[in-house]
Write a protein that holds these residues in place. Structure first.
Motif, PDB file in Angstrom:
ATOM      1  N   GLU A 147       0.828  -1.198   0.000  1.00 57.93           N
ATOM      2  CA  GLU A 147       0.000   0.000   0.000  1.00 57.93           C
ATOM      3  C   GLU A 147       0.868   1.256   0.000  1.00 57.93           C
ATOM      4  O   GLU A 147       1.989   1.251   0.526  1.00 57.93           O
ATOM      5  N   TRP A 172     -10.169  -3.230   0.843  1.00 60.58           N
ATOM      6  CA  TRP A 172      -9.516  -2.282   1.738  1.00 60.58           C
ATOM      7  C   TRP A 172     -10.188  -2.398   3.107  1.00 60.58           C
ATOM      8  O   TRP A 172     -11.420  -2.431   3.209  1.00 60.58           O
ATOM      9  N   CYS A 213      -4.747  -3.188   2.407  1.00 58.42           N
ATOM     10  CA  CYS A 213      -5.405  -3.889   1.319  1.00 58.42           C
ATOM     11  C   CYS A 213      -5.136  -5.382   1.488  1.00 58.42           C
ATOM     12  O   CYS A 213      -4.136  -5.785   2.109  1.00 58.42           O
TER      13      CYS A 213
END
Length: 126
Positions: free
Chosen positions: A6, A36, A98
């Motif tokens: 990320e 997410w 994520c």
């Protein structure tokens, strides 16, 4: 080796916007759902995703709490998923992760996700 990385977090004033990126490698991107999740300070990571997208059929999931402010998108040419967050609020302050799942879950439950990134910090000042 599956990796999710990320980026894009930072310190933003309330009302501002951010775009988070999740670059994946080591998996067949088009087969996976990418979600997410976030963990606010002093709290556990939320059990359901705040935004999820299926790279199989393009379906998306947003909980009511973020609808209209969060937008998830996927770029299959870059094996990357983006999360655009608008009208940021102090309560959006969290570490954003994520994750990848091989199946789709109606409310994007974290238990379905076997691969996770390290997270990116989002801090919203009032």
């Amino acid at each position: 080796q599956v990796q999710l990385v990320e980026s894009g977090g930072g310190l933003v004033q309330a009302g501002g916007s951010l775009r988070l990126s999740c670059v994946t490698s080591g998996l067949t991107f088009s087969w996976y759902t990418i979600g997410w999740f976030r963990q606010a300070p002093g709290k556990e990571r939320e059990r359901n995703g705040i935004s999820c997208i299926s790279n199989v059929d393009g379906r998306k999931y947003y909980p009511d709490s973020v609808k209209g402010r969060f937008t998830i998108s996927s770029d299959k040419t870059k094996n990357t998923v983006y999360l655009e967050i608008n009208q940021l609020k102090p309560e959006d302050t969290a570490v954003y992760y994520c994750a990848a799942a091989a199946v789709w879950g109606r409310v994007c439950p974290s238990a379905y996700f076997g691969y996770w990134g390290q997270g990116t910090q989002v801090t919203v000042s009032s």
